[in-house]
Design a protein around this motif. Structure first.
Motif, PDB file in Angstrom:
ATOM      1  N   UNK A 194      -6.605  -6.364 -21.248  1.00 24.23           N
ATOM      2  CA  UNK A 194      -6.904  -6.736 -19.858  1.00 24.23           C
ATOM      3  C   UNK A 194      -6.750  -5.529 -18.927  1.00 24.23           C
ATOM      4  N   UNK A 195      -7.789  -5.234 -18.160  1.00 28.31           N
ATOM      5  CA  UNK A 195      -7.747  -4.157 -17.173  1.00 28.31           C
ATOM      6  C   UNK A 195      -7.005  -4.659 -15.939  1.00 28.31           C
ATOM      7  N   UNK A 196      -5.901  -4.002 -15.603  1.00 27.28           N
ATOM      8  CA  UNK A 196      -5.109  -4.397 -14.435  1.00 27.28           C
ATOM      9  C   UNK A 196      -5.501  -3.630 -13.186  1.00 27.28           C
ATOM     10  N   UNK A 197      -5.796  -2.330 -13.335  1.00 32.10           N
ATOM     11  CA  UNK A 197      -6.140  -1.504 -12.189  1.00 32.10           C
ATOM     12  C   UNK A 197      -6.932  -0.291 -12.653  1.00 32.10           C
ATOM     13  N   UNK A 198      -7.774   0.217 -11.753  1.00 36.03           N
ATOM     14  CA  UNK A 198      -8.519   1.435 -12.032  1.00 36.03           C
ATOM     15  C   UNK A 198      -8.706   2.191 -10.722  1.00 36.03           C
ATOM     16  N   UNK A 199      -8.560   3.501 -10.783  1.00 37.23           N
ATOM     17  CA  UNK A 199      -8.722   4.357  -9.612  1.00 37.23           C
ATOM     18  C   UNK A 199      -7.769   5.527  -9.704  1.00 37.23           C
ATOM     19  N   UNK A 200      -7.534   6.182  -8.563  1.00 38.52           N
ATOM     20  CA  UNK A 200      -6.569   7.278  -8.585  1.00 38.52           C
ATOM     21  C   UNK A 200      -5.159   6.694  -8.607  1.00 38.52           C
ATOM     22  N   UNK A 201      -4.162   7.573  -8.694  1.00 43.09           N
ATOM     23  CA  UNK A 201      -2.774   7.113  -8.840  1.00 43.09           C
ATOM     24  C   UNK A 201      -2.363   6.233  -7.660  1.00 43.09           C
ATOM     25  N   UNK A 202      -2.730   6.613  -6.452  1.00 47.05           N
ATOM     26  CA  UNK A 202      -2.368   5.832  -5.274  1.00 47.05           C
ATOM     27  C   UNK A 202      -2.989   4.437  -5.308  1.00 47.05           C
TER      28      UNK A 202
END
Length: 69
Positions: free
Chosen positions: A16-24
């Protein structure tokens, strides 16, 4: 003058993908500190998680590499 490039990351629990993007962005989405996201992508975290029994319940971070480099 170009802006410094920000790395992209993906955080998963099992499949399951929880989050994607830069660290912030990932830390804001998950409600955790940025240092936790950096820890998730560290070699130490990967070694610790590899020894767990229920890998499908572990939260892991992955750095997404740019294909055009």
């Amino acid at each position: 003058m170009s802006r410094p490039k920000r790395n992209e990351y993906a955080v998963y629990r099992g499949e399951e993908l929880l989050a994607m993007g830069n660290v912030d962005e990932c830390s804001e989405t998950l409600g955790v500190s940025t240092s936790y996201i950096y820890w998730l992508i560290s070699p130490t975290a990967k070694k610790r998680l590899a020894s767990r029994k229920n890998l499908d319940q572990c939260i892991v971070g992955v750095r997404l590499d740019d294909e055009d480099e």
